[in-house]
Motif scaffolding. Structure first.
Motif, PDB file in Angstrom:
ATOM      1  N   ASP A 164       0.822  -1.196  -0.146  1.00  0.00           N
ATOM      2  CA  ASP A 164       0.113  -0.147   0.220  1.00  0.00           C
ATOM      3  C   ASP A 164       0.959   1.331   0.009  1.00  0.00           C
ATOM      4  O   ASP A 164       0.638   2.131  -0.753  1.00  0.00           O
TER       5      ASP A 164
ATOM      6  N   TYR B  62       3.436   0.951  -3.895  1.00  0.00           N
ATOM      7  CA  TYR B  62       2.873   0.720  -4.976  1.00  0.00           C
ATOM      8  C   TYR B  62       2.844   1.677  -6.109  1.00  0.00           C
ATOM      9  O   TYR B  62       3.830   1.601  -7.046  1.00  0.00           O
ATOM     10  N   TYR B  63       2.260   3.108  -5.832  1.00  0.00           N
ATOM     11  CA  TYR B  63       2.304   3.756  -6.577  1.00  0.00           C
ATOM     12  C   TYR B  63       3.576   4.848  -6.780  1.00  0.00           C
ATOM     13  O   TYR B  63       3.947   5.291  -7.530  1.00  0.00           O
TER      14      TYR B  63
ATOM     15  N   LEU C  62       5.552   2.472  -8.932  1.00  0.00           N
ATOM     16  CA  LEU C  62       5.071   1.737 -10.229  1.00  0.00           C
ATOM     17  C   LEU C  62       5.657   2.145 -11.481  1.00  0.00           C
ATOM     18  O   LEU C  62       5.920   1.164 -12.314  1.00  0.00           O
ATOM     19  N   GLU C  63       6.105   3.156 -11.891  1.00  0.00           N
ATOM     20  CA  GLU C  63       6.623   3.650 -13.204  1.00  0.00           C
ATOM     21  C   GLU C  63       8.106   3.198 -13.345  1.00  0.00           C
ATOM     22  O   GLU C  63       8.759   2.784 -14.410  1.00  0.00           O
TER      23      GLU C  63
ATOM     24  N   LEU D  73       2.349  -4.123 -10.938  1.00  0.00           N
ATOM     25  CA  LEU D  73       3.699  -3.257 -10.699  1.00  0.00           C
ATOM     26  C   LEU D  73       4.503  -3.832 -11.818  1.00  0.00           C
ATOM     27  O   LEU D  73       5.679  -3.207 -12.077  1.00  0.00           O
TER      28      LEU D  73
END
Length: 173
Positions: free
Chosen positions: A95, A98-99, A102-103, A134
């Protein structure tokens, strides 16, 4: 049992080793003596004396985060099966991370072991879903350690740590 490397290295050998150093991050939830044995086995395998160019970092999920992921070249995840799902600590790690990664960490080699008192299916599916999102890539099929505790679980997790670190060092991951 973990073994220490023997023999001294020269300054130039050390400089070469450090310049080629890869980092393996082990993020493992270990709330019991047996799951701590599994985490320690993963670390022991990854620190095998024949593996020179891999730095091993071990953190519990609540202490690991995006910065650790950004700095690693591969990740080994360990979790218990909790009510047919991954541990809350590992879910919290995902949580928070992740973001943020991500890239930039797509293609990160990963592996997973699950200490499952039952069948581990829901736990595996949940982690695979996140790893897929991911865009990380499996270095090996997830290892599910099912049923009553068996001492052989320790050997299986040690091998997983060894193979992941060896593959990272060899450049095949």
């Amino acid at each position: 049992m973990c073994r220490k490397r023997e023999g001294a290295e020269t300054a130039s050998e050390k400089a070469v080793r450090l310049s080629n150093m890869k980092r393996l991050l082990i993020v493992a939830h270990a709330p019991s003596p047996n799951t701590r044995r599994l985490r320690d086995a993963a670390e022991c395998g990854a620190r095998h004396p024949d593996i020179d160019a891999v730095e091993v970092v071990v953190k519990p999920p609540l202490d690991a985060g995006p910065r650790d992921i950004r700095r690693c070249d591969a990740i080994l995840l360990g979790t218990t099966e909790n009510l047919g799902y991954m541990s809350g600590a590992l879910k919290d790690f995902f949580d928070r991370s992740y973001y943020a990664v991500l890239e930039e960490k797509q293609g990160l080699p990963c592996a997973l072991y699950i200490r499952a008192g039952h069948d581990g299916t829901g736990t595996r599916r949940a982690v695979e879903s996140i790893v897929s999102g991911l865009c990380w890539r499996w270095a090996q099929e997830p290892l599910v350690l099912r049923g009553e505790w068996q001492d052989s679980f320790v050997d299986h997790v040690e091998e997983l740590g060894l193979y992941l670190a060896a593959g990272l060092e060899a450049g095949v991951l």
